[in-house]
Design an enzyme around this catalytic site. Structure first.
Site, PDB file in Angstrom:
ATOM      1  N   ASP A  35      51.152  39.301  38.957  1.00 21.58           N
ATOM      2  CA  ASP A  35      50.383  39.166  37.712  1.00 21.58           C
ATOM      3  C   ASP A  35      51.322  39.305  36.519  1.00 21.58           C
ATOM      4  O   ASP A  35      51.942  40.357  36.332  1.00 21.58           O
ATOM      5  CB  ASP A  35      49.306  40.270  37.691  1.00 21.58           C
ATOM      6  CG  ASP A  35      48.423  40.245  36.451  1.00 21.58           C
ATOM      7  OD1 ASP A  35      48.454  39.253  35.702  1.00 21.58           O
ATOM      8  OD2 ASP A  35      47.684  41.237  36.251  1.00 21.58           O
ATOM      9  N   GLY A  36      51.395  38.221  35.737  1.00 19.84           N
ATOM     10  CA  GLY A  36      52.183  38.261  34.509  1.00 19.84           C
ATOM     11  C   GLY A  36      53.214  37.147  34.457  1.00 19.84           C
ATOM     12  O   GLY A  36      54.169  37.159  35.233  1.00 19.84           O
ATOM     13  N   GLY A  37      52.986  36.187  33.582  1.00 16.55           N
ATOM     14  CA  GLY A  37      53.959  35.122  33.397  1.00 16.55           C
ATOM     15  C   GLY A  37      54.057  34.137  34.552  1.00 16.55           C
ATOM     16  O   GLY A  37      55.033  33.379  34.629  1.00 16.55           O
TER      17      GLY A  37
ATOM     18  N   HIS B 229      40.236  37.127  38.095  1.00 18.17           N
ATOM     19  CA  HIS B 229      40.924  38.386  37.802  1.00 18.17           C
ATOM     20  C   HIS B 229      40.445  38.877  36.432  1.00 18.17           C
ATOM     21  O   HIS B 229      40.495  38.140  35.444  1.00 18.17           O
ATOM     22  CB  HIS B 229      42.429  38.112  37.794  1.00 18.17           C
ATOM     23  CG  HIS B 229      43.290  39.294  37.524  1.00 18.17           C
ATOM     24  ND1 HIS B 229      43.701  40.162  38.503  1.00 18.17           N
ATOM     25  CD2 HIS B 229      43.849  39.740  36.367  1.00 18.17           C
ATOM     26  CE1 HIS B 229      44.481  41.089  37.984  1.00 18.17           C
ATOM     27  NE2 HIS B 229      44.583  40.863  36.682  1.00 18.17           N
TER      28      HIS B 229
ATOM     29  N   ASP C  88      40.788  41.975  33.607  1.00 20.83           N
ATOM     30  CA  ASP C  88      41.612  43.112  33.179  1.00 20.83           C
ATOM     31  C   ASP C  88      40.801  44.117  32.383  1.00 20.83           C
ATOM     32  O   ASP C  88      40.138  43.764  31.413  1.00 20.83           O
ATOM     33  CB  ASP C  88      42.759  42.614  32.296  1.00 20.83           C
ATOM     34  CG  ASP C  88      43.755  41.785  33.077  1.00 20.83           C
ATOM     35  OD1 ASP C  88      44.313  42.300  34.051  1.00 20.83           O
ATOM     36  OD2 ASP C  88      43.964  40.606  32.713  1.00 20.83           O
TER      37      ASP C  88
ATOM     38  N   HIS D 135      41.363  44.597  37.575  1.00 15.09           N
ATOM     39  CA  HIS D 135      42.660  45.254  37.451  1.00 15.09           C
ATOM     40  C   HIS D 135      42.501  46.345  36.392  1.00 15.09           C
ATOM     41  O   HIS D 135      42.421  46.058  35.198  1.00 15.09           O
ATOM     42  CB  HIS D 135      43.689  44.181  37.045  1.00 15.09           C
ATOM     43  CG  HIS D 135      45.029  44.698  36.645  1.00 15.09           C
ATOM     44  ND1 HIS D 135      45.950  43.905  35.970  1.00 15.09           N
ATOM     45  CD2 HIS D 135      45.633  45.902  36.823  1.00 15.09           C
ATOM     46  CE1 HIS D 135      47.052  44.609  35.748  1.00 15.09           C
ATOM     47  NE2 HIS D 135      46.879  45.825  36.239  1.00 15.09           N
TER      48      HIS D 135
ATOM     49  N   GLY E 212      49.414  44.735  29.829  1.00 13.02           N
ATOM     50  CA  GLY E 212      48.701  44.945  28.573  1.00 13.02           C
ATOM     51  C   GLY E 212      48.609  43.734  27.669  1.00 13.02           C
ATOM     52  O   GLY E 212      47.807  43.721  26.752  1.00 13.02           O
TER      53      GLY E 212
ATOM     54  N   GLY F  45      48.935  39.221  27.498  1.00 14.73           N
ATOM     55  CA  GLY F  45      49.136  37.933  28.145  1.00 14.73           C
ATOM     56  C   GLY F  45      50.316  37.214  27.520  1.00 14.73           C
ATOM     57  O   GLY F  45      50.872  37.650  26.509  1.00 14.73           O
ATOM     58  N   GLY F  46      50.729  36.116  28.136  1.00 10.34           N
ATOM     59  CA  GLY F  46      51.726  35.241  27.540  1.00 10.34           C
ATOM     60  C   GLY F  46      53.154  35.743  27.575  1.00 10.34           C
ATOM     61  O   GLY F  46      54.006  35.226  26.840  1.00 10.34           O
TER      62      GLY F  46
ATOM     63  N   MET G 178      53.134  44.070  39.207  1.00  6.63           N
ATOM     64  CA  MET G 178      53.187  43.518  37.848  1.00  6.63           C
ATOM     65  C   MET G 178      54.526  42.818  37.657  1.00  6.63           C
ATOM     66  O   MET G 178      55.585  43.390  37.923  1.00  6.63           O
ATOM     67  CB  MET G 178      53.031  44.622  36.804  1.00  6.63           C
ATOM     68  CG  MET G 178      51.626  45.208  36.696  1.00  6.63           C
ATOM     69  SD  MET G 178      50.303  43.984  36.504  1.00  6.63           S
ATOM     70  CE  MET G 178      50.754  43.202  34.951  1.00  6.63           C
TER      71      MET G 178
ATOM     72  N   MET H 268      41.508  47.379  30.032  1.00  5.69           N
ATOM     73  CA  MET H 268      42.603  48.078  29.336  1.00  5.69           C
ATOM     74  C   MET H 268      42.008  49.161  28.447  1.00  5.69           C
ATOM     75  O   MET H 268      41.029  48.893  27.734  1.00  5.69           O
ATOM     76  CB  MET H 268      43.397  47.093  28.473  1.00  5.69           C
ATOM     77  CG  MET H 268      43.924  45.881  29.224  1.00  5.69           C
ATOM     78  SD  MET H 268      44.900  44.829  28.139  1.00  5.69           S
ATOM     79  CE  MET H 268      45.106  43.374  29.166  1.00  5.69           C
TER      80      MET H 268
ATOM     81  N   SER I 216      43.101  34.546  35.243  1.00  9.53           N
ATOM     82  CA  SER I 216      42.872  35.811  34.552  1.00  9.53           C
ATOM     83  C   SER I 216      41.994  35.572  33.336  1.00  9.53           C
ATOM     84  O   SER I 216      42.386  34.868  32.395  1.00  9.53           O
ATOM     85  CB  SER I 216      44.211  36.420  34.125  1.00  9.53           C
ATOM     86  OG  SER I 216      43.976  37.611  33.414  1.00  9.53           O
TER      87      SER I 216
ATOM     88  N   GLY J  56      47.158  33.604  33.837  1.00  3.86           N
ATOM     89  CA  GLY J  56      46.397  33.722  32.600  1.00  3.86           C
ATOM     90  C   GLY J  56      46.697  32.598  31.639  1.00  3.86           C
ATOM     91  O   GLY J  56      46.072  31.537  31.665  1.00  3.86           O
ATOM     92  N   SER J  57      47.696  32.804  30.776  1.00  4.91           N
ATOM     93  CA  SER J  57      47.919  31.837  29.701  1.00  4.91           C
ATOM     94  C   SER J  57      48.274  30.444  30.219  1.00  4.91           C
ATOM     95  O   SER J  57      47.870  29.439  29.631  1.00  4.91           O
ATOM     96  CB  SER J  57      48.980  32.351  28.731  1.00  4.91           C
ATOM     97  OG  SER J  57      50.116  32.767  29.428  1.00  4.91           O
TER      98      SER J  57
ATOM     99  N   MET K 210      43.712  48.865  34.095  1.00  8.70           N
ATOM    100  CA  MET K 210      44.844  49.455  33.354  1.00  8.70           C
ATOM    101  C   MET K 210      44.278  50.608  32.531  1.00  8.70           C
ATOM    102  O   MET K 210      44.197  50.569  31.301  1.00  8.70           O
ATOM    103  CB  MET K 210      45.490  48.382  32.473  1.00  8.70           C
ATOM    104  CG  MET K 210      46.342  47.406  33.263  1.00  8.70           C
ATOM    105  SD  MET K 210      46.716  45.900  32.343  1.00  8.70           S
ATOM    106  CE  MET K 210      45.298  44.936  32.776  1.00  8.70           C
TER     107      MET K 210
HETATM  108  C1  DX5 Z   1      48.505  41.540  31.648  1.00  7.47           C
HETATM  109  C2  DX5 Z   1      47.330  41.238  32.517  1.00  7.47           C
HETATM  110  C3  DX5 Z   1      47.296  39.857  33.059  1.00  7.47           C
HETATM  111  C4  DX5 Z   1      47.295  38.768  32.025  1.00  7.47           C
HETATM  112  C5  DX5 Z   1      48.224  37.741  32.587  1.00  7.47           C
HETATM  113  O1  DX5 Z   1      48.715  42.881  31.556  1.00  7.47           O
HETATM  114  O2  DX5 Z   1      47.270  42.126  33.607  1.00  7.47           O
HETATM  115  O3  DX5 Z   1      46.266  39.671  34.020  1.00  7.47           O
HETATM  116  O4  DX5 Z   1      46.052  38.177  31.780  1.00  7.47           O
HETATM  117  O5  DX5 Z   1      48.448  36.789  31.630  1.00  7.47           O
HETATM  118  P1  DX5 Z   1      49.693  35.811  31.692  1.00  7.47           P
HETATM  119  O6  DX5 Z   1      49.508  34.954  32.939  1.00  7.47           O
HETATM  120  O7  DX5 Z   1      49.578  35.050  30.426  1.00  7.47           O
HETATM  121  O8  DX5 Z   1      50.915  36.631  31.772  1.00  7.47           O
HETATM  122 ZN    ZN Z   2      45.904  41.736  35.281  1.00  6.28          ZN
END
Ligand code: DX5
Ligand code: ZN
Length: 216
Positions: free
Chosen positions: A174-176, A34, A36, A67, A143, A145-146, A138, A38, A9, A196-197, A69
């Site tokens: 997606d997420g964590g 990926h 994002d 993605h 919205g 990361g981390g 999700m 927002m 991401s 992502g992170s 949002m």
């Molecule tokens: C969060 C995003 C993700 C984000 C994931 O809303 O949609 O794509 O970058 O980041 P991690 O992997 O750190 O949760």
């Molecule tokens: Zn995303």
């Protein structure tokens, strides 16, 4: 389809340092990035408008999975396809006319995905399953990361898989997502993993190897 894909991401990367953070992923076998979008309204953060996505698409040698949002996503979909974006997902919760958005993405020639927030039931997209290429579940509130993956999501992934049945639809999470939970996501039925992170918090070759090892 139904191949495992790890999708870094871009939101988790240092975008001031794309050469060092993102470019090497190509040689590590990553094909899809990926990205994002927002809008600061649907989610409490702002990221990557269509102009930035187009600029990034020109310099990054990956397929893009955008993605969205974003409320009323339809108005930005043509710009994304025009920029060469291959995969576009829209939130079920962000549009009144979900089917219209899906049809627009496909008519313009991109692959269409639908995204569900953690609290949105899988049944809410039953009526459009024959129209879509992938579902993004999700695994955190969107919205930021981390965040930490929400454990009840495993049952939801399995329920989504069951509802999809034999349809050729990929399930993305997606997420964590990290090396400790990616296997459980896969066992529940996911096959596209946005990271992502975890991916960008150290040596990306090592991170990718640990994710792949966990999956195998
Ligand atoms: C969060 C995003 C993700 C984000 C994931 O809303 O949609 O794509 O970058 O980041 P991690 O992997 O750190 O949760
Ligand atoms: Zn995303």
């Amino acid at each position: 389809m139904v191949n495992n894909e790890i999708m870094p991401s871009l939101f988790g990367a240092d975008i001031g340092n794309l050469q060092k953070e993102v470019m090497p992923l190509k040689d590590l076998g990553i094909e899809i990035l990926h990205v994002d979008m927002m809008d600061g309204s649907f989610v409490p953060n702002i990221a990557f408008g269509p102009t930035q996505v187009a600029d990034l698409k020109k310099i990054l040698p990956f397929q893009f999975d955008v993605h969205m949002m974003v409320e009323n996503p339809d108005k930005f979909i043509p710009q994304l396809v025009e920029a060469g974006v291959e995969y576009i997902s829209i939130h079920q919760e962000a549009t009144v006319h979900l089917l219209r958005g899906i049809q627009l993405i496909k008519q313009l020639g991109a692959k269409a995905g639908v995204v569900l927030n953690p609290g949105t039931p899988v049944e809410s997209i039953k009526m459009v399953l024959d129209e879509i290429d992938y579902v993004l579940l999700m695994t955190v509130n969107p919205g930021l990361g981390g965040q930490k993956l929400y454990p009840p999501i495993y049952k939801k992934i399995a329920a989504m898989k069951e509802l999809i049945g034999e349809r050729p639809i990929d399930i993305q999470v997606d997420g964590g997502v990290n090396n400790e939970n990616i296997k459980a996501c896969a066992e529940a039925g996911a096959n596209w993993f946005v990271v992502g992170s975890y991916m960008f918090s150290g040596n990306s070759a090592e991170k990718l190897a640990s994710l792949e090892n966990a999956l195998n």
